[in-house]
Design a protein around this motif. Sequence first.
Motif, mmCIF file in Angstrom:
data_model
loop_
_atom_site.group_PDB
_atom_site.id
_atom_site.type_symbol
_atom_site.label_atom_id
_atom_site.label_comp_id
_atom_site.label_asym_id
_atom_site.label_seq_id
_atom_site.Cartn_x
_atom_site.Cartn_y
_atom_site.Cartn_z
ATOM 1 N N LEU A 185 0.877 -1.201 -0.080
ATOM 2 C CA LEU A 185 -0.026 -0.080 -0.003
ATOM 3 C C LEU A 185 0.862 1.170 -0.056
ATOM 4 O O LEU A 185 0.543 2.035 -0.775
ATOM 5 N N LEU A 186 1.721 1.244 0.758
ATOM 6 C CA LEU A 186 2.676 2.577 0.888
ATOM 7 C C LEU A 186 3.445 2.610 -0.387
ATOM 8 O O LEU A 186 3.743 3.640 -1.032
ATOM 9 N N GLY A 187 3.979 1.445 -1.089
ATOM 10 C CA GLY A 187 4.451 1.431 -2.111
ATOM 11 C C GLY A 187 3.658 2.255 -3.493
ATOM 12 O O GLY A 187 4.061 2.660 -4.184
ATOM 13 N N SER A 188 2.348 1.838 -3.371
ATOM 14 C CA SER A 188 1.454 2.352 -4.401
ATOM 15 C C SER A 188 1.101 3.727 -3.990
ATOM 16 O O SER A 188 1.083 4.628 -5.115
ATOM 17 N N VAL A 189 1.136 4.215 -2.853
ATOM 18 C CA VAL A 189 0.992 5.551 -2.497
ATOM 19 C C VAL A 189 2.301 6.461 -3.130
ATOM 20 O O VAL A 189 2.340 7.508 -3.555
ATOM 21 N N GLY A 190 3.596 5.693 -2.555
ATOM 22 C CA GLY A 190 4.774 6.341 -3.402
ATOM 23 C C GLY A 190 4.704 6.539 -4.660
ATOM 24 O O GLY A 190 5.233 7.518 -5.449
ATOM 25 N N ALA A 191 4.292 5.432 -5.300
ATOM 26 C CA ALA A 191 4.234 5.323 -6.889
ATOM 27 C C ALA A 191 3.143 6.444 -7.409
ATOM 28 O O ALA A 191 3.612 6.934 -8.558
ATOM 29 N N ILE A 192 2.160 6.639 -6.809
ATOM 30 C CA ILE A 192 1.237 7.753 -7.140
ATOM 31 C C ILE A 192 1.844 8.939 -7.089
ATOM 32 O O ILE A 192 1.612 9.980 -8.237
ATOM 33 N N ALA A 193 2.609 9.313 -6.153
ATOM 34 C CA ALA A 193 3.152 10.586 -5.699
ATOM 35 C C ALA A 193 4.437 10.730 -6.864
ATOM 36 O O ALA A 193 4.343 11.900 -7.248
ATOM 37 N N ALA A 194 5.267 9.645 -7.022
ATOM 38 C CA ALA A 194 6.291 9.758 -8.016
ATOM 39 C C ALA A 194 5.608 10.296 -9.230
ATOM 40 O O ALA A 194 6.336 10.800 -10.049
ATOM 41 N N ALA A 195 4.557 9.515 -9.720
ATOM 42 C CA ALA A 195 3.898 9.733 -10.948
ATOM 43 C C ALA A 195 3.614 11.340 -11.223
ATOM 44 O O ALA A 195 3.756 11.796 -12.324
ATOM 45 N N ILE A 196 2.940 11.580 -10.338
ATOM 46 C CA ILE A 196 2.327 12.974 -10.339
ATOM 47 C C ILE A 196 3.502 13.849 -10.417
ATOM 48 O O ILE A 196 3.527 14.828 -11.179
ATOM 49 N N GLY A 197 4.605 13.617 -9.411
ATOM 50 C CA GLY A 197 5.690 14.651 -9.557
ATOM 51 C C GLY A 197 6.267 14.748 -10.891
ATOM 52 O O GLY A 197 6.845 15.542 -11.347
ATOM 53 N N ILE A 198 6.638 13.325 -11.115
ATOM 54 C CA ILE A 198 7.193 13.333 -12.567
ATOM 55 C C ILE A 198 6.427 14.066 -13.632
ATOM 56 O O ILE A 198 7.144 14.518 -14.550
ATOM 57 N N MET A 199 5.150 13.866 -13.689
ATOM 58 C CA MET A 199 4.466 14.608 -14.744
ATOM 59 C C MET A 199 4.543 15.944 -14.875
ATOM 60 O O MET A 199 4.274 16.707 -15.770
ATOM 61 N N PHE A 200 4.458 16.821 -13.454
ATOM 62 C CA PHE A 200 4.809 18.022 -13.434
ATOM 63 C C PHE A 200 6.232 18.611 -13.360
ATOM 64 O O PHE A 200 6.272 19.714 -13.875
ATOM 65 N N THR A 201 7.051 17.842 -13.052
ATOM 66 C CA THR A 201 8.325 18.324 -12.920
ATOM 67 C C THR A 201 9.439 17.694 -13.927
ATOM 68 O O THR A 201 10.290 18.103 -14.304
ATOM 69 N N GLY A 202 9.238 16.482 -14.253
ATOM 70 C CA GLY A 202 10.010 15.811 -15.239
ATOM 71 C C GLY A 202 11.147 15.190 -14.380
ATOM 72 O O GLY A 202 12.111 14.605 -15.069
ATOM 73 N N TRP A 203 11.005 15.073 -13.078
ATOM 74 C CA TRP A 203 12.290 14.545 -12.172
ATOM 75 C C TRP A 203 12.127 13.072 -11.930
ATOM 76 O O TRP A 203 11.336 12.654 -10.989
ATOM 77 N N THR A 204 12.787 12.391 -12.663
ATOM 78 C CA THR A 204 12.590 10.899 -12.415
ATOM 79 C C THR A 204 13.256 10.282 -11.354
ATOM 80 O O THR A 204 12.849 9.228 -10.707
ATOM 81 N N VAL A 205 13.982 11.230 -10.571
ATOM 82 C CA VAL A 205 14.573 10.765 -9.467
ATOM 83 C C VAL A 205 13.818 10.711 -8.139
ATOM 84 O O VAL A 205 14.023 10.217 -7.015
ATOM 85 N N LEU A 206 12.699 11.230 -8.426
ATOM 86 C CA LEU A 206 11.717 11.050 -7.537
ATOM 87 C C LEU A 206 11.340 9.663 -7.149
ATOM 88 O O LEU A 206 10.785 9.296 -6.019
ATOM 89 N N ASP A 207 11.182 8.895 -8.035
ATOM 90 C CA ASP A 207 10.863 7.636 -7.779
ATOM 91 C C ASP A 207 11.609 6.686 -7.031
ATOM 92 O O ASP A 207 11.149 6.243 -6.075
#
Length: 319
Positions: A185-207
Amino acid sequence: MTHSDDRHTHNHDHPHGHGDGHDHGHAGHSHAPAVTADNAKRIRLVFILTTLYALIQAVGGWLSGSLALIADSGHMISDSAALLLALIAYQVAARAPDARRTYGFHRVRVLAALANGATLLLLVVWIVWEAIARFREPVEVLAGPMLVVASIGLLVNIAGALILNAGNKGDSNLRGALLHVMGDLLGSVGAIAAAIGIMFTGWTVLDPILSVVVALLVVRSAWRLIAESIQVLLQATPAGIDARQAEQALTELPGVAEAGHFHAWTLTDDASVATVHVTPAAGADSLRLPAVVGDYLRERYGLAHITVQVDPPGSLQQH
């Protein structure tokens, strides 16, 4: 002085000529608590959900070219394997005691919980290793497909967590399964947050950053599960029981002159057992001591099975 007391449903005494007394808080001689069928059903359902989503995630990762999703599908598959191990443990634990294994097979559940905790720690090591690799060499992540698949995973994991959380959390096997699902579950939350962050910033390091955060959250719970399982396997005294204090308290009971050699250990999850030696006070009915001692220990510490040995007066002072 050789006598004993076996107290069952009708509270009657049986001299056996060996100085041991067994005090049971239930009918019959079975030392093994019943396997919780409801917990097994809950884990089975979550196993099916987790396995199906792992396949969906693998396909989604392959179609989108997302290595992050493919890697997380491996995470889910490992969790499915852990849940399958838990189910197997329930099946083995349900076997009746036999002449060699008089306590039954419930310790298999403790072994399964230990294995679950160990696989969680291995998973944490893998996540950190993968994160370091991605810091050094960033991997392209397609944020759109990643967000869709991660959102589906969040719903699946929430459902799984609710199903398991409603079960008997005194069962270490179920707790281990719940920890795996919470990690997902925490992994899914992290993946969602990373996906949204990457969509807006392009920072793949968020993953990889969020992957490490999730790993740190999981490691504490995993270590606690391992530590508790090891304590049970080492037959450590259950939490909340001090052997010396128990012996001292027993000497204050009517008819008890001395108490010693107190040992208590966890059989499995919701059942603890104990043995103790006592000597009778002058004029005391030694045949009644096992019932008196057993009643006190069961009410004070919640012990399920108690064996009391009555020794001759003064014999405990020699040890």
